[in-house]
Structure formats: C-alpha cells, structure tokens
Design a protein around this motif. Sequence first.
Motif, PDB file in Angstrom:
ATOM      1  N   ALA A 141       1.891  -1.393  20.780  1.00 53.45           N
ATOM      2  CA  ALA A 141       1.894  -1.499  19.316  1.00 53.45           C
ATOM      3  C   ALA A 141       0.991  -2.631  18.840  1.00 53.45           C
ATOM      4  N   GLN A 142       0.960  -3.721  19.598  1.00 55.68           N
ATOM      5  CA  GLN A 142       0.095  -4.851  19.230  1.00 55.68           C
ATOM      6  C   GLN A 142      -1.372  -4.453  19.312  1.00 55.68           C
ATOM      7  N   ALA A 143      -1.712  -3.651  20.315  1.00 50.99           N
ATOM      8  CA  ALA A 143      -3.095  -3.192  20.461  1.00 50.99           C
ATOM      9  C   ALA A 143      -3.473  -2.244  19.329  1.00 50.99           C
ATOM     10  N   VAL A 144      -2.542  -1.376  18.943  1.00 48.06           N
ATOM     11  CA  VAL A 144      -2.797  -0.443  17.842  1.00 48.06           C
ATOM     12  C   VAL A 144      -2.990  -1.202  16.528  1.00 48.06           C
ATOM     13  N   ALA A 145      -2.220  -2.267  16.322  1.00 47.59           N
ATOM     14  CA  ALA A 145      -2.336  -3.049  15.086  1.00 47.59           C
ATOM     15  C   ALA A 145      -3.759  -3.561  14.872  1.00 47.59           C
ATOM     16  N   LYS A 146      -4.468  -3.838  15.951  1.00 46.31           N
ATOM     17  CA  LYS A 146      -5.817  -4.394  15.845  1.00 46.31           C
ATOM     18  C   LYS A 146      -6.848  -3.382  15.352  1.00 46.31           C
ATOM     19  N   VAL A 147      -6.510  -2.080  15.421  1.00 51.08           N
ATOM     20  CA  VAL A 147      -7.488  -1.064  14.983  1.00 51.08           C
ATOM     21  C   VAL A 147      -7.086  -0.427  13.651  1.00 51.08           C
ATOM     22  N   ILE A 148      -6.126  -1.001  12.956  1.00 51.34           N
ATOM     23  CA  ILE A 148      -5.733  -0.459  11.656  1.00 51.34           C
ATOM     24  C   ILE A 148      -6.913  -0.374  10.674  1.00 51.34           C
ATOM     25  N   PRO A 149      -7.843  -1.336  10.644  1.00 52.32           N
ATOM     26  CA  PRO A 149      -8.990  -1.185   9.736  1.00 52.32           C
ATOM     27  C   PRO A 149      -9.793   0.091   9.989  1.00 52.32           C
ATOM     28  N   GLN A 150      -9.974   0.458  11.254  1.00 53.17           N
ATOM     29  CA  GLN A 150     -10.720   1.674  11.581  1.00 53.17           C
ATOM     30  C   GLN A 150      -9.911   2.928  11.211  1.00 53.17           C
ATOM     31  N   ILE A 151      -8.608   2.881  11.444  1.00 54.54           N
ATOM     32  CA  ILE A 151      -7.757   4.020  11.068  1.00 54.54           C
ATOM     33  C   ILE A 151      -7.756   4.189   9.552  1.00 54.54           C
ATOM     34  N   THR A 152      -7.714   3.082   8.830  1.00 57.84           N
ATOM     35  CA  THR A 152      -7.749   3.120   7.359  1.00 57.84           C
ATOM     36  C   THR A 152      -9.015   3.807   6.865  1.00 57.84           C
ATOM     37  N   LEU A 153     -10.151   3.433   7.438  1.00 58.96           N
ATOM     38  CA  LEU A 153     -11.427   4.028   7.046  1.00 58.96           C
ATOM     39  C   LEU A 153     -11.414   5.532   7.274  1.00 58.96           C
ATOM     40  N   LEU A 154     -10.891   5.948   8.418  1.00 56.56           N
ATOM     41  CA  LEU A 154     -10.835   7.382   8.717  1.00 56.56           C
ATOM     42  C   LEU A 154      -9.928   8.111   7.736  1.00 56.56           C
ATOM     43  N   VAL A 155      -8.740   7.584   7.496  1.00 57.03           N
ATOM     44  CA  VAL A 155      -7.793   8.269   6.596  1.00 57.03           C
ATOM     45  C   VAL A 155      -8.376   8.408   5.194  1.00 57.03           C
ATOM     46  N   ASP A 156      -9.001   7.359   4.689  1.00 56.04           N
ATOM     47  CA  ASP A 156      -9.571   7.415   3.342  1.00 56.04           C
ATOM     48  C   ASP A 156     -10.666   8.470   3.237  1.00 56.04           C
ATOM     49  N   LYS A 157     -11.543   8.516   4.217  1.00 56.47           N
ATOM     50  CA  LYS A 157     -12.617   9.518   4.204  1.00 56.47           C
ATOM     51  C   LYS A 157     -12.063  10.921   4.443  1.00 56.47           C
ATOM     52  N   LEU A 158     -11.059  11.004   5.291  1.00 56.30           N
ATOM     53  CA  LEU A 158     -10.436  12.282   5.596  1.00 56.30           C
ATOM     54  C   LEU A 158      -9.715  12.846   4.379  1.00 56.30           C
ATOM     55  N   ALA A 159      -9.025  11.988   3.634  1.00 57.18           N
ATOM     56  CA  ALA A 159      -8.286  12.447   2.450  1.00 57.18           C
ATOM     57  C   ALA A 159      -9.223  13.080   1.430  1.00 57.18           C
ATOM     58  N   ASP A 160     -10.366  12.459   1.195  1.00 56.26           N
ATOM     59  CA  ASP A 160     -11.340  13.016   0.246  1.00 56.26           C
ATOM     60  C   ASP A 160     -11.795  14.406   0.682  1.00 56.26           C
ATOM     61  N   ARG A 161     -12.079  14.543   1.948  1.00 53.94           N
ATOM     62  CA  ARG A 161     -12.548  15.835   2.461  1.00 53.94           C
ATOM     63  C   ARG A 161     -11.429  16.867   2.482  1.00 53.94           C
TER      64      ARG A 161
END
Length: 270
Positions: A36-56
């Motif tokens: 979980a600690q390792a996943v927390a470090k990539v939240i910025p990248q996941i955020t970027l994907l979700v935002d772009k994915l939602a628009d599409r």
Amino acid sequence: MKYTKITETPSLYDDLEKMDTTAILINMNKEDQKVAQAVAKVIPQITLLVDKLADRFLAGGRLFYIGAGTSGRLGILDASEIPPTFGMSHDRVIGLIAGGDTAIRKAVERAEDHTEQAWKDLMEYDITPQDVIVGIAASGTTPYVLGGLQQARKHGNLTACVTNNPGSPITENADIPIAVNVGPEFLTGSTRMKSGTSQKLVLNMITTALMIRIGRVKGNKMVNMQLSNDKLVDRGTRYVMEGLGLDYADAQKLLRKHGSVKKAVEAGKR
C-alpha cells in the motif's frame, strides 16, 4: 535503456523451507505491508489517468486492459466487476489476456511472446480514438503487452501501463506509466504475490475513481448496481429506505419497479 529488474532480485529472506508455518506467514505479511505504501507513491500518475479516462469515457470511449498470466487475469477480474457493481454495460471496460479465454484458467504456453497478437485482439473490438489502452505487466517486458501499447500509440490512443519495474520498456511505451516498486518478492520472482497485489489495488483505484467521476455513485453508495441476486436486492432496498424514508416492503416494491436504486429514489422524490 538499462534498468534493474526489481521483480527478479533475490528475496530478503532465505532458507524458506527451514521456516515453520508461522514464520513463513509472518514474513509474507511483513512484505505485504509494503504494498500500500508503494501504491501511495504513484497516486499522481493514477490521478492523471483517471482524469483523462473520464473525459474519454463520457465521450463514449472504453477502457481496455491487456496483460498475460496473473496480470491479464487481474485485468479481466477488474473489468468483470464493473457491470454488477456500477450497472455499466459489459463492453465499456474490457480485459484481454494473452492466449484468450482459455488462459484465464490454464497457462497457454508462449502466448505472451507474440508482439502482434494484442493489437489483433483489440481490433476485434473496432478500436476508436476515444478508447484507452492500459497494459499490465509486472516485469515490464511482456511482448504481448509491449506490442499492443506500441500499436495503440501509433493509432492515437491514450495508453498507460501498470508495472512493478520502474524504467522498464513498458514505461517507455505508455503515455502514463504507473510503476509500483514493491521491492523483491518473498518468494524470489513470484510476481503473483506483492506485484499482483499492487496491480489489484491500482486497478481498483482506476475504475472506482472513474465510476465516481462519471456519476455512477451517489454519496457513498452503488446506486446503479445490478439487482442480480437476493443480497443485492436487499442492499438496494435498504438504500431506497434510507433515501426516501420508506418501510422495507414499500422500498423494495419501488426498487423492483424501477430497476435501480438511483431510478427508484428519483421516482420517489417526484
């Protein structure tokens, strides 16, 4: 580009066969707590994907996962849970695995080594520019996934990857690389363990956040879930009771009439 394949580095533990069962489990658990600690470090990248994915997604696009072995199965698992949980059509989030459906249960030898097959599999779905392709590969080198992402980028699709090796080839072939460094596995090289767990967490985050963003959740409830069994009908009934202040029988009657919590509550408020 040279990189250290973390998923193949030796375990921090040795002589596993000399441990008693309790020691094995305690040490596995110690390693799992790092995920979980390792996943927390990539939240910025996941955020970027979700935002772009939602628009599409709102423009009619779809989400495709491509992977092999454990990674492919996890993609299929996440995709299969979207219709019952959020009431979305089964053709909006789709998981593809090297070797086809047979590989879900049984390993298909060398299926992951074919660089052209993923794009052929994707083409069966009439890919459009609004579709998003996410490659999943713990190693970051799976030919099936690499080839699929390369072709998707050539055709103008947004691409992302979920891997456990930062700097691996897959990160160079994805617009949004999500590299979760969970360290060496308890059992050296067994990426069905921490790597697979991290992938499951990331995929949960991607699709759950996506469904919230596009309006498939109200408050903290699955108001669009399919009423496919008694448990879900009961859950939906309780949601309608809470939303409208009805007793159980009236709430269930309204739910069954309208087919979803969202529609039932909207009808009850009119």
